[in-house]
Motif scaffolding. Structure first.
Motif, PDB file in Angstrom:
ATOM      1  N   SER A   1       0.938  -1.439   0.089  1.00 60.81           N
ATOM      2  CA  SER A   1       0.256   0.061   0.073  1.00 60.81           C
ATOM      3  C   SER A   1       0.920   1.348  -0.041  1.00 60.81           C
ATOM      4  CB  SER A   1      -0.764  -0.060   1.044  1.00 60.81           C
ATOM      5  OG  SER A   1      -0.024  -0.389   2.497  1.00 60.81           O
ATOM      6  N   VAL A   2       0.207   2.471   0.092  1.00 62.52           N
ATOM      7  CA  VAL A   2       1.006   3.608   0.004  1.00 62.52           C
ATOM      8  C   VAL A   2       2.015   3.823   1.241  1.00 62.52           C
ATOM      9  CG1 VAL A   2       0.700   6.206   0.268  1.00 62.52           C
ATOM     10  CG2 VAL A   2      -0.752   4.495  -1.112  1.00 62.52           C
ATOM     11  N   ARG A   3       3.129   3.856   0.970  1.00 62.36           N
ATOM     12  CA  ARG A   3       4.374   4.120   2.023  1.00 62.36           C
ATOM     13  C   ARG A   3       4.712   5.626   1.985  1.00 62.36           C
ATOM     14  NH1 ARG A   3       6.541   0.423   4.824  1.00 62.36           N
ATOM     15  NH2 ARG A   3       8.744   1.530   4.785  1.00 62.36           N
ATOM     16  N   ILE A   4       4.791   6.152   3.100  1.00 64.45           N
ATOM     17  CA  ILE A   4       5.455   7.415   3.170  1.00 64.45           C
ATOM     18  C   ILE A   4       6.915   7.134   3.542  1.00 64.45           C
ATOM     19  CG2 ILE A   4       5.471   9.806   4.437  1.00 64.45           C
ATOM     20  CD1 ILE A   4       2.459   9.483   4.535  1.00 64.45           C
ATOM     21  N   PRO A   5       7.805   7.348   2.741  1.00 63.06           N
ATOM     22  CA  PRO A   5       9.245   7.270   3.273  1.00 63.06           C
ATOM     23  C   PRO A   5       9.538   8.030   4.227  1.00 63.06           C
ATOM     24  CG  PRO A   5       9.422   8.446   1.216  1.00 63.06           C
ATOM     25  CD  PRO A   5       7.713   8.112   1.604  1.00 63.06           C
ATOM     26  N   VAL A   6      10.467   7.472   5.136  1.00 60.99           N
ATOM     27  CA  VAL A   6      11.073   8.176   6.512  1.00 60.99           C
ATOM     28  C   VAL A   6      12.658   8.742   5.802  1.00 60.99           C
ATOM     29  CG1 VAL A   6      11.926   8.274   8.747  1.00 60.99           C
ATOM     30  CG2 VAL A   6       9.718   7.134   8.140  1.00 60.99           C
ATOM     31  N   GLN A   7      12.943   9.791   5.996  1.00 61.76           N
ATOM     32  CA  GLN A   7      14.129  10.352   5.429  1.00 61.76           C
ATOM     33  C   GLN A   7      15.259   9.710   6.400  1.00 61.76           C
ATOM     34  OE1 GLN A   7      14.634  12.112   2.761  1.00 61.76           O
ATOM     35  NE2 GLN A   7      12.343  12.115   2.585  1.00 61.76           N
ATOM     36  N   GLU A   8      16.477   9.560   6.049  1.00 60.59           N
ATOM     37  CA  GLU A   8      17.705   8.916   6.735  1.00 60.59           C
ATOM     38  C   GLU A   8      18.105   9.713   7.949  1.00 60.59           C
ATOM     39  OE1 GLU A   8      20.811   7.671   3.945  1.00 60.59           O
ATOM     40  OE2 GLU A   8      19.539   6.727   2.686  1.00 60.59           O
ATOM     41  N   THR A   9      17.751  11.002   7.480  1.00 60.68           N
ATOM     42  CA  THR A   9      18.264  12.032   8.645  1.00 60.68           C
ATOM     43  C   THR A   9      17.209  12.185   9.820  1.00 60.68           C
ATOM     44  OG1 THR A   9      17.358  13.900   7.596  1.00 60.68           O
ATOM     45  CG2 THR A   9      19.623  13.417   6.884  1.00 60.68           C
ATOM     46  N   ASP A  10      16.128  11.425   9.630  1.00 59.67           N
ATOM     47  CA  ASP A  10      15.092  11.574  10.526  1.00 59.67           C
ATOM     48  C   ASP A  10      15.314  10.544  11.639  1.00 59.67           C
ATOM     49  OD1 ASP A  10      13.966  13.264   9.184  1.00 59.67           O
ATOM     50  OD2 ASP A  10      12.141  12.036   8.386  1.00 59.67           O
ATOM     51  N   LYS A  11      15.153  10.855  13.039  1.00 60.95           N
ATOM     52  CA  LYS A  11      15.163   9.769  13.976  1.00 60.95           C
ATOM     53  C   LYS A  11      13.829   8.999  14.320  1.00 60.95           C
ATOM     54  CE  LYS A  11      16.501   9.528  18.848  1.00 60.95           C
ATOM     55  NZ  LYS A  11      16.925  10.470  20.170  1.00 60.95           N
ATOM     56  N   VAL A  12      13.730   7.746  14.266  1.00 60.90           N
ATOM     57  CA  VAL A  12      12.375   7.163  14.567  1.00 60.90           C
ATOM     58  C   VAL A  12      12.850   6.369  15.786  1.00 60.90           C
ATOM     59  CG1 VAL A  12      11.114   5.394  13.657  1.00 60.90           C
ATOM     60  CG2 VAL A  12      12.087   6.795  12.083  1.00 60.90           C
ATOM     61  N   GLU A  13      11.738   6.520  16.903  1.00 66.74           N
ATOM     62  CA  GLU A  13      11.668   5.799  18.036  1.00 66.74           C
ATOM     63  C   GLU A  13      10.424   4.921  18.025  1.00 66.74           C
ATOM     64  OE1 GLU A  13      12.400   8.177  21.363  1.00 66.74           O
ATOM     65  OE2 GLU A  13      13.100   9.717  20.046  1.00 66.74           O
ATOM     66  N   GLU A  14      10.718   3.462  18.192  1.00 66.45           N
ATOM     67  CA  GLU A  14       9.682   2.701  18.493  1.00 66.45           C
ATOM     68  C   GLU A  14       9.161   2.568  19.856  1.00 66.45           C
ATOM     69  OE1 GLU A  14      10.630  -0.990  16.836  1.00 66.45           O
ATOM     70  OE2 GLU A  14      10.580  -0.337  14.790  1.00 66.45           O
ATOM     71  N   ILE A  15       7.651   2.600  20.164  1.00 69.79           N
ATOM     72  CA  ILE A  15       7.307   2.369  21.408  1.00 69.79           C
ATOM     73  C   ILE A  15       6.202   1.322  21.347  1.00 69.79           C
ATOM     74  CG2 ILE A  15       5.498   3.047  23.085  1.00 69.79           C
ATOM     75  CD1 ILE A  15       7.315   5.996  21.063  1.00 69.79           C
ATOM     76  N   ARG A  16       6.532   0.080  22.205  1.00 69.24           N
ATOM     77  CA  ARG A  16       6.181  -1.111  21.930  1.00 69.24           C
ATOM     78  C   ARG A  16       5.168  -1.510  23.325  1.00 69.24           C
ATOM     79  NH1 ARG A  16       8.306  -4.668  18.368  1.00 69.24           N
ATOM     80  NH2 ARG A  16      10.217  -3.684  17.178  1.00 69.24           N
ATOM     81  N   ASP A  17       4.164  -2.297  22.869  1.00 69.57           N
ATOM     82  CA  ASP A  17       3.456  -3.006  24.064  1.00 69.57           C
ATOM     83  C   ASP A  17       3.294  -4.353  23.735  1.00 69.57           C
ATOM     84  OD1 ASP A  17       1.770  -3.014  26.232  1.00 69.57           O
ATOM     85  OD2 ASP A  17      -0.211  -2.732  24.897  1.00 69.57           O
ATOM     86  N   ALA A  18       3.930  -5.052  24.725  1.00 68.48           N
ATOM     87  CA  ALA A  18       3.655  -6.851  24.648  1.00 68.48           C
ATOM     88  C   ALA A  18       4.416  -7.187  23.307  1.00 68.48           C
ATOM     89  CB  ALA A  18       2.219  -7.196  24.851  1.00 68.48           C
ATOM     90  N   GLY A  19       5.499  -6.543  22.799  1.00 67.02           N
ATOM     91  CA  GLY A  19       6.362  -6.800  21.508  1.00 67.02           C
ATOM     92  C   GLY A  19       5.716  -6.350  20.121  1.00 67.02           C
ATOM     93  N   ARG A  20       4.558  -5.713  20.516  1.00 62.53           N
ATOM     94  CA  ARG A  20       3.902  -5.119  19.153  1.00 62.53           C
ATOM     95  C   ARG A  20       4.061  -3.535  19.077  1.00 62.53           C
ATOM     96  NH1 ARG A  20      -0.957  -3.068  17.960  1.00 62.53           N
ATOM     97  NH2 ARG A  20      -1.836  -3.367  20.122  1.00 62.53           N
ATOM     98  N   VAL A  21       4.322  -3.017  17.878  1.00 54.99           N
ATOM     99  CA  VAL A  21       4.590  -1.535  17.830  1.00 54.99           C
ATOM    100  C   VAL A  21       3.487  -0.870  17.742  1.00 54.99           C
ATOM    101  CG1 VAL A  21       5.883   0.463  16.513  1.00 54.99           C
ATOM    102  CG2 VAL A  21       6.955  -1.771  16.433  1.00 54.99           C
ATOM    103  N   VAL A  22       3.025  -0.019  18.559  1.00 53.35           N
ATOM    104  CA  VAL A  22       1.823   0.705  18.874  1.00 53.35           C
ATOM    105  C   VAL A  22       1.947   1.869  18.584  1.00 53.35           C
ATOM    106  CG1 VAL A  22       1.041  -0.835  20.622  1.00 53.35           C
ATOM    107  CG2 VAL A  22       2.436   0.969  21.139  1.00 53.35           C
ATOM    108  N   MET A  23       3.313   2.606  18.426  1.00 53.11           N
ATOM    109  CA  MET A  23       3.430   4.041  18.231  1.00 53.11           C
ATOM    110  C   MET A  23       4.925   4.291  17.537  1.00 53.11           C
ATOM    111  SD  MET A  23       2.722   7.527  20.667  1.00 53.11           S
ATOM    112  CE  MET A  23       3.598   6.946  22.021  1.00 53.11           C
ATOM    113  N   LEU A  24       5.287   5.336  16.742  1.00 57.00           N
ATOM    114  CA  LEU A  24       6.356   5.559  16.201  1.00 57.00           C
ATOM    115  C   LEU A  24       6.494   7.306  16.760  1.00 57.00           C
ATOM    116  CD1 LEU A  24       6.512   3.946  12.981  1.00 57.00           C
ATOM    117  CD2 LEU A  24       7.747   3.164  14.947  1.00 57.00           C
ATOM    118  N   LYS A  25       7.680   7.642  17.157  1.00 56.03           N
ATOM    119  CA  LYS A  25       7.849   8.808  17.302  1.00 56.03           C
ATOM    120  C   LYS A  25       9.157   9.296  16.300  1.00 56.03           C
ATOM    121  CE  LYS A  25       9.677  12.368  20.213  1.00 56.03           C
ATOM    122  NZ  LYS A  25      10.392  12.903  21.756  1.00 56.03           N
TER     123      LYS A  25
END
Length: 118
Positions: free
Chosen positions: A53-77
């Protein structure tokens, strides 16, 4: 004169006016014979599991933090270089991510699971 008496008289007046208007209304002529509508075109094909499906690419200079709940990604900062951070939140758990510029949306609805089916 009491207020209820005024409303009663007003109601009787409006009812009689509506009855008179209905009695004097001209009957509507019958519509001409209508032709059936043609069949609609088929819907466009739905992308299958092989097609992304449509993907919005994240730039290489962007910092991405994953927030997980029970091993599942629920939010990205996502913090762009030199920009204001935004959040991608999976509110329903089905992979539909919603962008939020702030985590404070003003609504204080409890969003904790009561029971999880395995």
């Amino acid at each position: 004169m009491r207020m209820s008496s005024r409303f009663c008289r007003l109601g009787v007046f409006l009812l009689s006016a509506m009855c008179m208007a209905a009695a004097t209304a001209q009957p509507q002529p019958r519509p001409p014979v209508l032709e059936p509508l043609p069949e609609p075109p088929p819907p466009p094909p739905i992308p299958g599991p092989d097609e992304p499906s449509v993907r919005i690419p994240v730039q290489e200079t962007d910092k991405v933090e994953e927030i997980r709940d029970a091993g599942r990604v629920v939010m990205l900062k996502v913090t762009p270089a030199g920009g204001k951070p935004y959040y991608l939140v999976d509110t329903t758990g089905n992979g539909n991510w919603m962008r939020r510029d702030s985590l404070d949306d003003g609504v204080r609805v409890p969003m904790f699971p009561i029971y999880t089916f395995d």
